[in-house]
Design a protein around this motif. Sequence first.
Motif, mmCIF file in Angstrom:
data_model
loop_
_atom_site.group_PDB
_atom_site.id
_atom_site.type_symbol
_atom_site.label_atom_id
_atom_site.label_comp_id
_atom_site.label_asym_id
_atom_site.label_seq_id
_atom_site.Cartn_x
_atom_site.Cartn_y
_atom_site.Cartn_z
ATOM 1 N N PHE A 225 37.685 30.572 40.226
ATOM 2 C CA PHE A 225 37.794 29.168 40.600
ATOM 3 C C PHE A 225 38.776 29.036 41.762
ATOM 4 O O PHE A 225 39.942 29.428 41.649
ATOM 5 N N ARG A 230 42.197 20.024 40.053
ATOM 6 C CA ARG A 230 41.836 20.467 38.715
ATOM 7 C C ARG A 230 40.765 19.586 38.075
ATOM 8 O O ARG A 230 40.249 19.914 36.996
ATOM 9 N N GLU A 233 37.787 21.462 37.302
ATOM 10 C CA GLU A 233 37.905 22.491 36.270
ATOM 11 C C GLU A 233 37.683 21.951 34.858
ATOM 12 O O GLU A 233 37.339 22.713 33.954
ATOM 13 N N LEU A 237 35.322 24.868 33.868
ATOM 14 C CA LEU A 237 36.078 26.059 33.495
ATOM 15 C C LEU A 237 35.794 26.507 32.056
ATOM 16 O O LEU A 237 35.581 27.713 31.819
ATOM 17 N N LEU A 241 34.414 30.278 31.082
ATOM 18 C CA LEU A 241 35.138 31.185 30.195
ATOM 19 C C LEU A 241 34.277 31.661 29.038
ATOM 20 O O LEU A 241 34.591 32.676 28.398
ATOM 21 N N HIS A 248 38.173 36.676 34.930
ATOM 22 C CA HIS A 248 38.102 35.221 35.077
ATOM 23 C C HIS A 248 39.424 34.791 35.718
ATOM 24 O O HIS A 248 40.496 35.102 35.178
ATOM 25 N N ALA A 250 41.699 31.741 38.353
ATOM 26 C CA ALA A 250 41.772 30.439 39.018
ATOM 27 C C ALA A 250 43.043 30.397 39.852
ATOM 28 O O ALA A 250 44.108 30.840 39.402
ATOM 29 N N HIS A 257 49.013 26.519 36.505
ATOM 30 C CA HIS A 257 48.300 27.306 35.501
ATOM 31 C C HIS A 257 48.754 26.933 34.085
ATOM 32 O O HIS A 257 47.923 26.880 33.163
ATOM 33 N N ARG A 260 47.008 23.886 33.221
ATOM 34 C CA ARG A 260 45.599 24.207 33.018
ATOM 35 C C ARG A 260 45.369 24.754 31.606
ATOM 36 O O ARG A 260 44.431 24.341 30.909
ATOM 37 N N LEU A 264 43.138 23.120 28.510
ATOM 38 C CA LEU A 264 42.067 23.845 27.829
ATOM 39 C C LEU A 264 42.263 23.802 26.313
ATOM 40 O O LEU A 264 41.309 23.595 25.553
ATOM 41 N N LEU A 277 41.540 33.989 30.882
ATOM 42 C CA LEU A 277 41.798 33.360 32.174
ATOM 43 C C LEU A 277 43.102 33.830 32.792
ATOM 44 O O LEU A 277 44.159 33.776 32.168
#
Length: 324
Positions: A225, A230, A233, A237, A241, A248, A250, A257, A260, A264, A277
């Motif tokens: 990515f 974001r 994503e 994303l 995944l 994987h 980004a 991160h 992120r 998730l 990730l």
Amino acid sequence: MVATTPPNILRFLAARADEGVDCVLITLVAVIGGSSRGVGTQMAVAADGRRIGSFSGGCVEDAVASEALETLKDGWGHVVRYGVGSPYIDIRLPCGGGIDLLFTPRPDPAAIKAALALLDSRKPATLRLECDCVTLLPDLSSGSWNGETLSHSYQPPLHIHALGQGEDLTAFTKLANAFGAQVHALCPEALTCAELEATGIATSHIATRTTLPLAASDPWSAIIFLFHGRDWEEHLLPQALALPAFYHGAIGSRRTHAARLEALRNSGVPEDHIARLRGHIGLIPATRDPATLALSVLGEVVAEYNALSQWTYWTGAALADAAQ
């Protein structure tokens, strides 16, 4: 493509077989001291003088080609050492070491083409290499040179699915394509898609922020990515995944991160998927321009891809199972 790859050697042999031109397959089976190439490196020489591959920066290739042509005349395979301990005292490797090369004349075209068929279907292949024959093995079992045989595995070409927009995406996909990877660009910008398609790069238009236009991947693929926002994503994303890939990643800072990963988890993505990730990706810290970012990320991806070929039999078998 900047240099010859292992499948290129096999394709050369298959093409010459179709032309009715005999070839010799030469394989590096042992290294003494230092060498710029590793065990399993190959070269092929045709009876008409055409050749592909190398074992050094040009130090031994002419001698190897001559030996290959003599091998075709003699009709039997053998092993020759170049460098330290070699009978050819006028040929020396700059690294000061030595290499043992296996010369196999007239390798079986059926075995070569069967291996290529597996690679083309994104599956690994293993050939057993001997002085007088080349055989396709039914599994990924590998074995070091024992004086008679070497089992050598080939992995499918590096495939990269890159998602993003703007110069970061175009710089990365163009560089990866020039390197020789199989590149698939996924982008919401129609003009960017058209620009990349004009250079021969496969593209998919991301029509919405909720549907990933990527139905399948495999353990020899990377999914990256390259979005700075974001918002692209949030839904894409988690879908990425869930797909198999050896990498994987980004882009973004460590703070980005961390946010992120939290997003998730809050959206219910399984922890084993989140663990796949990588964030703050690349080999060069604090990249500030698209070209450097592309080089930084591609270098990391290629390093990880090359490491796959160093894994042991059980890892290879697990990858093969995952690919089915």
